[in-house]
Motif scaffolding. Structure first.
Motif, PDB file in Angstrom:
ATOM      1  N   SER A 296     -16.739  39.603  48.017  1.00 51.50           N
ATOM      2  CA  SER A 296     -15.958  38.870  47.839  1.00 51.50           C
ATOM      3  C   SER A 296     -16.415  36.893  48.746  1.00 51.50           C
ATOM      4  O   SER A 296     -15.647  35.892  47.900  1.00 51.50           O
ATOM      5  CB  SER A 296     -15.129  39.400  50.111  1.00 51.50           C
ATOM      6  OG  SER A 296     -15.009  38.095  50.682  1.00 51.50           O
TER       7      SER A 296
ATOM      8  N   SER B 163     -16.188  35.491  45.210  1.00 50.35           N
ATOM      9  CA  SER B 163     -14.873  36.128  44.747  1.00 50.35           C
ATOM     10  C   SER B 163     -14.862  33.978  45.913  1.00 50.35           C
ATOM     11  O   SER B 163     -13.630  33.159  45.086  1.00 50.35           O
ATOM     12  CB  SER B 163     -13.966  36.006  45.179  1.00 50.35           C
ATOM     13  OG  SER B 163     -12.625  36.283  44.939  1.00 50.35           O
ATOM     14  N   SER B 164     -14.705  33.803  46.859  1.00 45.36           N
ATOM     15  CA  SER B 164     -14.501  32.732  47.660  1.00 45.36           C
ATOM     16  C   SER B 164     -15.316  31.059  46.810  1.00 45.36           C
ATOM     17  O   SER B 164     -15.049  29.775  47.324  1.00 45.36           O
ATOM     18  CB  SER B 164     -14.066  32.841  48.710  1.00 45.36           C
ATOM     19  OG  SER B 164     -16.450  33.291  49.583  1.00 45.36           O
TER      20      SER B 164
ATOM     21  N   SER C   9     -15.179  34.743  38.692  1.00 45.24           N
ATOM     22  CA  SER C   9     -14.642  35.914  38.883  1.00 45.24           C
ATOM     23  C   SER C   9     -15.285  37.175  38.770  1.00 45.24           C
ATOM     24  O   SER C   9     -16.747  37.590  38.202  1.00 45.24           O
ATOM     25  CB  SER C   9     -14.122  35.709  37.550  1.00 45.24           C
ATOM     26  OG  SER C   9     -14.909  36.105  36.260  1.00 45.24           O
ATOM     27  N   PRO C  10     -14.701  38.648  38.588  1.00 46.42           N
ATOM     28  CA  PRO C  10     -15.010  40.011  38.901  1.00 46.42           C
ATOM     29  C   PRO C  10     -16.398  40.200  37.087  1.00 46.42           C
ATOM     30  O   PRO C  10     -17.201  40.819  37.884  1.00 46.42           O
ATOM     31  CB  PRO C  10     -14.625  41.347  38.781  1.00 46.42           C
ATOM     32  CG  PRO C  10     -13.525  40.408  39.240  1.00 46.42           C
ATOM     33  CD  PRO C  10     -12.973  38.669  38.805  1.00 46.42           C
TER      34      PRO C  10
END
Lengths: 255, 195
Positions: free
Chosen positions: B105, B108-109, B113-114
């Protein structure tokens, strides 16, 4: 598969052509010498090899020789790595052990075999000789790898308080691989050859070395060649396996 | 509350005959943001290394009370670990699903991207490595967060995201940031130290 890879096909064909060339040279040399006791023909060596296979003793001998050399090799690798870790941390210990390294490296293998024979007897001699061949190479290369380790990443490990086991897994082992893998391959070749030499000298029962010794004693030159061919082929197979393992590990660790 | 996390008194650092840090004195208090400003070559990184306890070759008194996490300017990622593992393995003692979720998380912030999270350092751009190094320092449980040039190689949007995170962190621990250009947001919120 070879049709799809022309470069591989070309390489295989050229390797095969080289092999055929040298067998032809061997045939020609054997024909010129004309005396099987000195230089047997490739065909007679193959026949002797078939005889060894049929006799069955070859399998036990190969297994026992491999086991002895591998015990010495693995012990030598472990001792080499541990010694390097210790000498990397202690300059005093390095100074104390340095002469030992010089002596091991400078002593001729034959002298070493004769000396060691007096202490450990026939059966353990190949193990000890293999061990002593491997130890200095692994020790030196591991130590070189440790001193070449990235100092910046060492600081990261210090700041983030990595426990030794984790540091070993994510930093030390990947850093050492490019130093240790070539040493593992080189020392395996030496351990194998020196271990077999120790078996020959000590007439170690149930061994490739003893097969070589008896063939020479009874003037069975084709059989002597067959045993030697076994040593070479096994050496090539082991080296190939180690290189393959090394490549896989280096790829896995992204080195 | 009034106890310092780092006390630096008359710190002087020389490289040969050249004085890089001259008589630096400061008490770094908890829950406070410090911005060490100055042009390149003014000794910001050298000072941060001293404050983190990585450089002990100086004169003066230094007392560090607490655990430090450091974001290095040169990223310093482990090449055999993926982006996300460079954080999970370093910032936490053991992996667990909750920590993995928290790390993902955070990444991501920070614009990952995954797929990017699974990439290895040699597949990441300089800015991405910078953010991994930032996230690693951020997620490591420490009393003092030291960030060396966290805004380098970042676009305006990410600079703003990271500035907000830094401000948030300074409410829970000592945060020391080095930068050669002070972000607007720091001008009133941080104790600015000019080198």
């Amino acid at each position: 598969m070879l049709n799809k890879h022309p470069a591989l096909l070309k390489k295989t064909l050229s390797a095969f052509a080289v092999l055929i060339f040298w067998i032809a040279v061997w045939y020609a040399a054997a024909a010129i010498v004309g005396y099987e006791l000195i230089l047997p023909s490739p065909l007679n060596v193959i026949i002797s090899f078939g005889g060894l296979i049929r006799g069955g003793e070859i399998f036990a001998a190969v297994g026992a020789s491999l086991l002895r050399v591998m015990i010495g090799y693995i012990a030598g690798v472990a001792a080499g790595v541990i010694t390097a870790l210790l000498t990397d941390r202690s300059a005093v210990l390095r100074q104390i052990l340095a002469p030992m390294l010089t002596v091991i490296k400078s002593t001729p293998v034959a002298s070493f075999i004769m000396l060691a024979w007096m202490f450990v007897g026939n059966e353990k001699l190949p193990i000890l000789v293999s061990f002593m061949m491997v130890l200095p190479i692994i020790w030196q290369n591991t130590e070189a790898g440790l001193s070449a380790m990235d100092k910046e990443l060492s600081e990261v490990a210090e700041i983030y308080e990595l426990k030794f086991a984790k540091k070993l897994r994510i930093f030390i082992i990947p850093s050492l691989l490019s130093f240790v893998i070539p040493a593992l391959i080189t020392s395996m070749g030496l351990a194998w050859k020196a271990g077999i030499a120790a078996e020959v000298i000590s007439h170690c029962k149930n061994s490739i070395g003893n097969g070589i010794y008896e063939s020479k004693t009874y003037l069975e030159t084709p059989e002597l060649f067959a045993w030697t061919a076994i040593v070479i082929v096994l050496s090539l197979i082991i080296e190939w396996l180690l290189k393959l393992l090394g490549r896989r590990l280096m790829k896995f660790e992204r080195i | 509350m009034n106890e310092y996390n780092i006390k630096a008194q008359n710190i002087t650092k020389r490289f040969g005959s050249e004085i890089v840090i001259d008589n630096f004195t400061c008490d770094f208090m908890p829950d406070t943001l410090y911005s060490i400003n100055g042009a390149s070559g003014r000794g910001k990184t050298t000072l941060l290394r001293i404050l983190a306890g990585l450089d002990r070759n100086f004169s003066g008194i230094l007392d560090i009370r607490g655990k430090c996490s450091v974001m290095f300017q040169e990223h310093r990622l482990f090449p055999s670990l993926s982006a996300v593992d460079n954080i999970l393995e370093l910032s936490f003692e053991k992996k667990d699903p909750a920590l993995t979720d928290m790390t993902m998380s955070t990444l991501s912030s920070l614009g990952f991207s995954p797929e990017d999270m699974k990439k290895y350092p040699d597949e990441l751009s300089g800015g991405m490595k910078q953010r991994i190094s930032f996230a690693r320092a951020l997620l490591f449980k420490s009393d003092i967060l030291i960030l060396d040039e966290p805004f380098k190689e970042l676009d305006e949007n990410l600079r703003s995201v990271i500035s907000d995170i830094i401000l948030g962190e300074s409410k829970h621990r000592t945060v020391i940031v080095s930068t050669h250009e002070i972000p607007e947001i720091f001008k009133n919120s941080a104790i600015n130290i000019q080198l």
